[in-house]
Scaffold this motif. Structure first.
Motif, PDB file in Angstrom:
ATOM      1  N   CYS A  45       0.736  -1.176  -0.094  1.00 57.95           N
ATOM      2  CA  CYS A  45      -0.114   0.194   0.037  1.00 57.95           C
ATOM      3  C   CYS A  45       0.940   1.329   0.084  1.00 57.95           C
ATOM      4  O   CYS A  45       0.529   2.389  -0.604  1.00 57.95           O
ATOM      5  CB  CYS A  45      -0.862  -0.136   1.350  1.00 57.95           C
ATOM      6  N   ALA A  46       1.947   1.299   0.784  1.00 57.54           N
ATOM      7  CA  ALA A  46       2.771   2.299   0.810  1.00 57.54           C
ATOM      8  C   ALA A  46       3.647   2.553  -0.565  1.00 57.54           C
ATOM      9  O   ALA A  46       3.581   3.651  -0.999  1.00 57.54           O
ATOM     10  CB  ALA A  46       4.156   2.097   1.945  1.00 57.54           C
ATOM     11  N   LEU A  47       3.894   1.590  -1.222  1.00 58.32           N
ATOM     12  CA  LEU A  47       4.385   1.716  -2.625  1.00 58.32           C
ATOM     13  C   LEU A  47       3.374   2.375  -3.666  1.00 58.32           C
ATOM     14  O   LEU A  47       3.670   2.928  -4.423  1.00 58.32           O
ATOM     15  CB  LEU A  47       4.880   0.312  -3.206  1.00 58.32           C
ATOM     16  N   TYR A  48       2.084   1.802  -3.594  1.00 61.98           N
ATOM     17  CA  TYR A  48       0.993   2.305  -4.549  1.00 61.98           C
ATOM     18  C   TYR A  48       0.801   3.630  -3.828  1.00 61.98           C
ATOM     19  O   TYR A  48       0.544   4.608  -4.794  1.00 61.98           O
ATOM     20  CB  TYR A  48      -0.218   1.540  -4.073  1.00 61.98           C
ATOM     21  N   MET A  85      -7.758   7.249  -3.769  1.00 62.20           N
ATOM     22  CA  MET A  85      -6.988   6.022  -3.903  1.00 62.20           C
ATOM     23  C   MET A  85      -5.953   5.721  -2.943  1.00 62.20           C
ATOM     24  O   MET A  85      -5.918   4.679  -2.246  1.00 62.20           O
ATOM     25  CB  MET A  85      -6.351   5.842  -5.457  1.00 62.20           C
ATOM     26  N   ALA A  86      -5.144   7.031  -2.537  1.00 66.57           N
ATOM     27  CA  ALA A  86      -4.361   6.733  -1.426  1.00 66.57           C
ATOM     28  C   ALA A  86      -4.977   6.616  -0.007  1.00 66.57           C
ATOM     29  O   ALA A  86      -4.550   5.822   0.907  1.00 66.57           O
ATOM     30  CB  ALA A  86      -3.291   8.126  -1.429  1.00 66.57           C
ATOM     31  N   GLY A  87      -6.201   7.357   0.158  1.00 66.73           N
ATOM     32  CA  GLY A  87      -6.845   6.937   1.477  1.00 66.73           C
ATOM     33  C   GLY A  87      -7.473   5.611   1.456  1.00 66.73           C
ATOM     34  O   GLY A  87      -7.229   5.172   2.493  1.00 66.73           O
ATOM     35  N   LEU A  88      -7.641   5.158   0.371  1.00 68.10           N
ATOM     36  CA  LEU A  88      -8.274   3.840   0.491  1.00 68.10           C
ATOM     37  C   LEU A  88      -7.252   2.726   0.535  1.00 68.10           C
ATOM     38  O   LEU A  88      -7.317   1.653   1.492  1.00 68.10           O
ATOM     39  CB  LEU A  88      -8.972   3.399  -0.801  1.00 68.10           C
ATOM     40  N   ALA A  89      -6.104   3.139   0.073  1.00 67.21           N
ATOM     41  CA  ALA A  89      -4.635   2.384   0.360  1.00 67.21           C
ATOM     42  C   ALA A  89      -4.433   2.317   2.012  1.00 67.21           C
ATOM     43  O   ALA A  89      -3.928   1.380   2.447  1.00 67.21           O
ATOM     44  CB  ALA A  89      -3.665   2.655  -0.248  1.00 67.21           C
ATOM     45  N   CYS A  90      -4.607   3.506   2.596  1.00 69.09           N
ATOM     46  CA  CYS A  90      -4.350   3.479   4.102  1.00 69.09           C
ATOM     47  C   CYS A  90      -5.259   2.789   4.812  1.00 69.09           C
ATOM     48  O   CYS A  90      -4.964   2.266   5.870  1.00 69.09           O
ATOM     49  CB  CYS A  90      -4.240   5.258   4.654  1.00 69.09           C
ATOM     50  N   LEU A  91      -6.564   2.841   4.299  1.00 66.58           N
ATOM     51  CA  LEU A  91      -7.690   1.884   5.147  1.00 66.58           C
ATOM     52  C   LEU A  91      -7.704   0.280   5.055  1.00 66.58           C
ATOM     53  O   LEU A  91      -8.278  -0.128   5.712  1.00 66.58           O
ATOM     54  CB  LEU A  91      -9.091   2.518   4.849  1.00 66.58           C
ATOM     55  N   LEU A  96      -9.256  -4.860   6.483  1.00 65.42           N
ATOM     56  CA  LEU A  96      -9.060  -6.267   6.166  1.00 65.42           C
ATOM     57  C   LEU A  96      -8.712  -7.118   7.544  1.00 65.42           C
ATOM     58  O   LEU A  96      -9.200  -8.264   7.710  1.00 65.42           O
ATOM     59  CB  LEU A  96      -7.698  -6.660   5.031  1.00 65.42           C
ATOM     60  N   PHE A  97      -8.103  -6.442   8.535  1.00 66.72           N
ATOM     61  CA  PHE A  97      -7.624  -6.983   9.587  1.00 66.72           C
ATOM     62  C   PHE A  97      -9.057  -7.266  10.582  1.00 66.72           C
ATOM     63  O   PHE A  97      -9.226  -8.420  11.201  1.00 66.72           O
ATOM     64  CB  PHE A  97      -6.744  -6.136  10.365  1.00 66.72           C
ATOM     65  N   ILE A 167      -3.555   7.703  11.268  1.00 65.01           N
ATOM     66  CA  ILE A 167      -2.554   8.756  11.174  1.00 65.01           C
ATOM     67  C   ILE A 167      -2.172   9.227  10.020  1.00 65.01           C
ATOM     68  O   ILE A 167      -2.086  10.216   9.351  1.00 65.01           O
ATOM     69  CB  ILE A 167      -1.421   8.566  12.182  1.00 65.01           C
ATOM     70  N   SER A 168      -1.795   8.121   8.998  1.00 68.23           N
ATOM     71  CA  SER A 168      -1.504   8.305   7.736  1.00 68.23           C
ATOM     72  C   SER A 168      -2.417   9.108   7.077  1.00 68.23           C
ATOM     73  O   SER A 168      -2.311  10.190   6.160  1.00 68.23           O
ATOM     74  CB  SER A 168      -1.222   7.037   6.985  1.00 68.23           C
ATOM     75  N   LEU A 169      -3.710   8.625   7.178  1.00 65.60           N
ATOM     76  CA  LEU A 169      -5.032   9.088   6.490  1.00 65.60           C
ATOM     77  C   LEU A 169      -5.014  10.480   6.817  1.00 65.60           C
ATOM     78  O   LEU A 169      -5.476  11.364   5.872  1.00 65.60           O
ATOM     79  CB  LEU A 169      -6.020   8.284   6.852  1.00 65.60           C
TER      80      LEU A 169
END
Length: 444
Positions: A45-48, A85-91, A96-97, A167-169
């Protein structure tokens, strides 16, 4: 996101802290592999996010540059879409967990529930107030199949790593306000051609079907089990068995949960009253326990344990029965004058529990405490050292070191006893272990 992958995400009730790299992804398809874990997912997700950031940088460079070459080479994407898309990658890792723990991974849920019950019972015998929980849990009412029970465990055991993507989001969308106003208003959107709109609609449709296929299996299994529970309540036992079979087909890890087999035993007990099996015996024992007929429950479960395979779910139910038999005399909760009367009756049941499962740290700790009250210092220390081996929880380790120290004090080994008390205090930064501190200060 990269930092989140190396922080603890979940602390199991035995005290082991698991980072994202130690948590395999399991969405109910039994394709569980340590190679595919939440650490890898966070990294991807970070790479995306780096990729969409590079796209955004190209757009900004084209917007600010007077060179038409940059404008022609810029990607045909909008700033808003990249942010989404970046926000979804953070979430994604967090979602999933939650999905895995609450819906899909019944094998982990069964193990964590087993450890949580042991922890809650052990806390009642610490001899002082335990660490307060965010969501209080009653050990004998904790069920694996209840969503609220799993959610309660999750809220108590989540680690800091799970919250870091939030926090990333927040950083992602807070940083957006520093963009120039005209860029935020225009969104740098390029008009889409009709062919691109059709292609995007097809891609969204295919992605939706794929997501339904991947994520729909575990909720469908839970829905089938819920339908079976409803049919059991109205007496349609044959249909209930069919729905339980469907649930197991959709999510085979349900085989690891006790509540699933109790439901099957309920249906089998009334459909075939003269053909008992392990599941019907477990249902009968569970029914007796809910009616507070603890001894009848123990007899039914002992019969099942002696006749059938020693599966993990059967062991869980027999362990609960033995635990309730041990707790009937309220050991370690009476005044010193009545301690022997209340403590000694619990020892045979706890000994049987340890024969059944030597890794039960509740039984190891309780037996150690009872032996300390009975002045068996060597026996107390042996069981407390087993607690140190079985549980990495600072709370349990602090209590174990405390009673090792007290046993050493009674044996006259003052120097080593003080060392163990120091260890107990170091593991108790919240100053809850009054037993160790009072003995160290000379109050006892």
């Amino acid at each position: 996101m990269l930092i989140a992958s190396v922080f603890p995400w979940f602390t199991d009730p035995s005290g082991t802290r698991l980072t994202a790299w130690q948590l395999p992804v399991d969405l109910g398809w039994q394709l569980r592999s340590g190679m595919f874990n939440y650490g890898l997912l966070c990294t991807c997700c970070a790479l995306y996010i780096f990729f969409v950031t590079h796209q955004t940088w190209q757009i900004l460079r084209a917007q600010y540059s007077a060179d038409p070459t940059y404008l022609l080479a810029a990607p045909r994407v909008s700033l808003t879409r990249n942010y989404i898309m970046a926000g979804l990658a953070c979430l994604l890792p967090m979602g999933l967990f939650l999905f895995q723990f609450l819906c899909a991974d019944m094998l982990t849920i069964a193990e964590v529930t087993r450890q949580q019950i042991q922890l809650e019972l052990a806390r009642t015998h610490l001899g002082y107030q335990s660490t307060p929980e965010f969501t209080p849990i009653l050990p004998f009412t904790l069920h694996q199949s209840h969503m609220l029970g799993r959610f309660a465990i999750l809220t108590n055991q989540l680690g800091m790593g799970w919250f870091l993507p939030l926090i990333s989001l927040a950083i992602l969308f807070t940083a957006r306000i520093f963009l120039p106003l005209r860029i935020r208003l225009s969104e740098l959107a390029f008009p889409l051609l009709p062919s691109e709109r059709r292609r995007r609609a097809w891609l969204l449709g295919i992605a939706g079907l794929f997501a339904l296929l991947i994520f729909g299996r575990a909720p469908a299994a839970l829905a089938s089990q819920a339908q079976a529970d409803h049919l059991l309540s109205v007496g349609e036992y044959a249909n209930a068995l069919n729905w339980l079979d469907h649930a197991r087909t959709l999510n085979p890890s349900l085989e690891e949960t006790l509540d699933y087999h109790i439901a099957r035993g309920n249906a089998w007990y009334f459909l075939h009253p003269h053909q008992p099996n392990a599941e019907s015996d477990v249902y009968l024992g569970n029914y007796y326990r809910t009616q507070n007929d603890i001894y009848s429950a123990y007899q039914a479960l002992q019969n099942s344990w002696s006749k059938y395979a020693h599966t993990s779910w059967l062991r869980d139910e027999v362990s609960l029965s033995l635990t309730q038999m041990a707790e009937l005399s309220h050991p370690l909760r009476s005044i010193p004058r009545a301690a022997l009367t209340n403590n000694e009756p619990a020892l045979p049941w706890l000994t049987e529990l340890l024969k059944l499962d030597a890794t039960n740290f509740y039984a190891q700790f309780t037996v150690g405490r009872i032996l300390y009250d009975l002045r068996d210092d060597a026996g107390c220390e042996m069981h407390m050292r087993m607690v140190l081996t079985l549980s990495a929880s600072p709370e349990m380790q602090s209590a174990a070191y405390t009673y090792i120290a007290l046993s050493r004090f009674d044996a006259g080994d003052i120097n080593n006893a003080r060392e163990y008390l120091y260890k107990a205090q170091d593991l108790d930064p919240a100053y809850r272990n009054n037993t160790a501190r009072q003995r160290m200060s000379g109050m006892r």
